[in-house]
Design a protein around this motif. Sequence first.
Motif, mmCIF file in Angstrom:
data_model
loop_
_atom_site.group_PDB
_atom_site.id
_atom_site.type_symbol
_atom_site.label_atom_id
_atom_site.label_comp_id
_atom_site.label_asym_id
_atom_site.label_seq_id
_atom_site.Cartn_x
_atom_site.Cartn_y
_atom_site.Cartn_z
ATOM 1 N N PRO A 154 0.824 -1.209 0.000
ATOM 2 C CA PRO A 154 0.000 0.000 0.000
ATOM 3 C C PRO A 154 0.858 1.258 0.000
ATOM 4 C CG PRO A 154 -0.788 -1.579 1.631
ATOM 5 C CD PRO A 154 0.523 -2.102 1.139
ATOM 6 N N ALA A 155 0.375 2.293 -0.656
ATOM 7 C CA ALA A 155 1.139 3.539 -0.773
ATOM 8 C C ALA A 155 1.445 4.141 0.597
ATOM 9 C CB ALA A 155 0.370 4.532 -1.640
ATOM 10 N N TRP A 156 0.517 4.012 1.548
ATOM 11 C CA TRP A 156 0.727 4.607 2.862
ATOM 12 C C TRP A 156 1.834 3.908 3.640
ATOM 13 C CZ3 TRP A 156 0.361 1.456 7.051
ATOM 14 C CH2 TRP A 156 -0.375 0.269 6.916
ATOM 15 N N PHE A 157 2.101 2.627 3.278
ATOM 16 C CA PHE A 157 3.095 1.873 4.030
ATOM 17 C C PHE A 157 4.524 2.091 3.507
ATOM 18 C CE2 PHE A 157 5.622 -1.920 4.958
ATOM 19 C CZ PHE A 157 5.430 -2.033 6.321
ATOM 20 N N ARG A 158 4.670 2.475 2.255
ATOM 21 C CA ARG A 158 6.002 2.543 1.651
ATOM 22 C C ARG A 158 6.968 3.453 2.402
ATOM 23 N NH1 ARG A 158 3.430 3.115 -4.385
ATOM 24 N NH2 ARG A 158 2.298 1.126 -4.313
ATOM 25 N N PRO A 159 6.545 4.634 2.894
ATOM 26 C CA PRO A 159 7.499 5.448 3.669
ATOM 27 C C PRO A 159 7.970 4.766 4.952
ATOM 28 C CG PRO A 159 5.645 6.783 2.930
ATOM 29 C CD PRO A 159 5.287 5.356 2.647
ATOM 30 N N LEU A 160 7.146 3.876 5.518
ATOM 31 C CA LEU A 160 7.532 3.192 6.747
ATOM 32 C C LEU A 160 8.675 2.209 6.514
ATOM 33 C CD1 LEU A 160 4.010 2.466 8.323
ATOM 34 C CD2 LEU A 160 5.562 4.380 8.782
ATOM 35 N N MET A 161 8.870 1.787 5.274
ATOM 36 C CA MET A 161 9.968 0.877 4.975
ATOM 37 C C MET A 161 11.323 1.522 5.229
ATOM 38 S SD MET A 161 8.404 -0.701 1.414
ATOM 39 C CE MET A 161 9.553 -2.065 1.258
ATOM 40 N N GLU A 162 11.349 2.865 5.218
ATOM 41 C CA GLU A 162 12.607 3.579 5.473
ATOM 42 C C GLU A 162 13.040 3.477 6.930
ATOM 43 O OE1 GLU A 162 14.245 5.000 2.771
ATOM 44 O OE2 GLU A 162 12.632 3.864 1.812
ATOM 45 N N LEU A 163 12.150 3.004 7.805
ATOM 46 C CA LEU A 163 12.498 2.826 9.213
ATOM 47 C C LEU A 163 13.276 1.535 9.455
ATOM 48 C CD1 LEU A 163 9.119 3.921 10.871
ATOM 49 C CD2 LEU A 163 11.176 5.304 10.498
ATOM 50 N N SER A 164 13.283 0.660 8.474
ATOM 51 C CA SER A 164 13.976 -0.616 8.627
ATOM 52 C C SER A 164 15.425 -0.497 8.174
ATOM 53 C CB SER A 164 13.273 -1.701 7.807
ATOM 54 O OG SER A 164 14.083 -2.866 7.718
ATOM 55 N N PRO A 165 16.387 -0.858 9.009
ATOM 56 C CA PRO A 165 17.787 -0.813 8.560
ATOM 57 C C PRO A 165 18.064 -1.773 7.419
ATOM 58 C CG PRO A 165 17.589 -1.885 10.713
ATOM 59 C CD PRO A 165 16.271 -1.272 10.418
ATOM 60 N N LEU A 166 17.275 -2.859 7.328
ATOM 61 C CA LEU A 166 17.482 -3.813 6.249
ATOM 62 C C LEU A 166 17.141 -3.208 4.888
ATOM 63 C CD1 LEU A 166 18.409 -6.777 5.979
ATOM 64 C CD2 LEU A 166 15.994 -7.419 5.873
ATOM 65 N N THR A 167 16.291 -2.188 4.872
ATOM 66 C CA THR A 167 15.967 -1.498 3.626
ATOM 67 C C THR A 167 17.221 -0.912 2.993
ATOM 68 O OG1 THR A 167 13.656 -1.002 4.161
ATOM 69 C CG2 THR A 167 14.779 0.517 2.673
ATOM 70 N N TYR A 168 18.052 -0.249 3.811
ATOM 71 C CA TYR A 168 19.258 0.385 3.283
ATOM 72 C C TYR A 168 20.265 -0.658 2.816
ATOM 73 C CZ TYR A 168 17.022 4.300 5.531
ATOM 74 O OH TYR A 168 16.109 5.247 5.890
#
Length: 258
Positions: free
Chosen positions: A193-207
């Motif tokens: 969902p579009a609303w969730f995508r910014p929350l992925m930046e809170l995960s260190p595994l994303t980087y």
Amino acid sequence: MSRLGRVAAETRAAWYAFTRRRTAVFFTFFFPVILILIFGVLVRTDPTSGGLFTEPAGYYVAGYIAVVVLFTPLSRVGSEVARHREGNRFEKLATTPLSRAEWLLAQTLVNVAVIGLAAVLILGLVLAVTDAAFSPSPLVVPYVAVGVALFCGLGAILGRVADSQDGVVAASNGVALPLLFLSRTFVPPALLPAWFRPLMELSPLTYFARGLRAATFPSAAADNAGLVGTDPYLNLAVLAVLAVAFFAAGAVALPRTD
């Protein structure tokens, strides 16, 4: 004995302790093999269909490496902390010159070596049994080292919070599984969902996943860029800052007595 000598001695002891546990050695390397055989050979990717695994095979190489960088330090360091607590070993370590940060650094170095070998195995298998396009990059080495240090720190925190080795296993799985699938590893942001995508930046595994993918699979740069874009150096810089913070928190969380 100097600080370097203390860390080296503890690193050797931790390495021998790991290699003596044959079951741990086996599953450390067996798990990524099974993962690649299931998703790379049996499931396969299909860029023309909808749903999961619709990206080219090379897109998921960073995700395969992320699996061992995430799961292995969390479970190994967390279990080691829990084992030391149950055996009152931290109370004995408190009588030696070895500091908590030095002890955690030694554990981290062992994990870097183990996971580095696992990453080489993963890359070899991916190239051997799939049609993944992979661009070799020297950035793989610092990404693995920094990522392992970060999750070793988090593993130390889980080992302190959990009340037993079984509790560590449950806690590490409870943390790792959501991070694995919600951190740009296997699930592209477009499927969420579009609303969730910014929350992925809170995960260190994303980087970790986004930066390593940009370094080894450049065509993924068109993916949703996120907070710091797809530049592998910027993502590595953010990951390094987070690794320092988590490592420091993990060192502080280690008990002096039990």
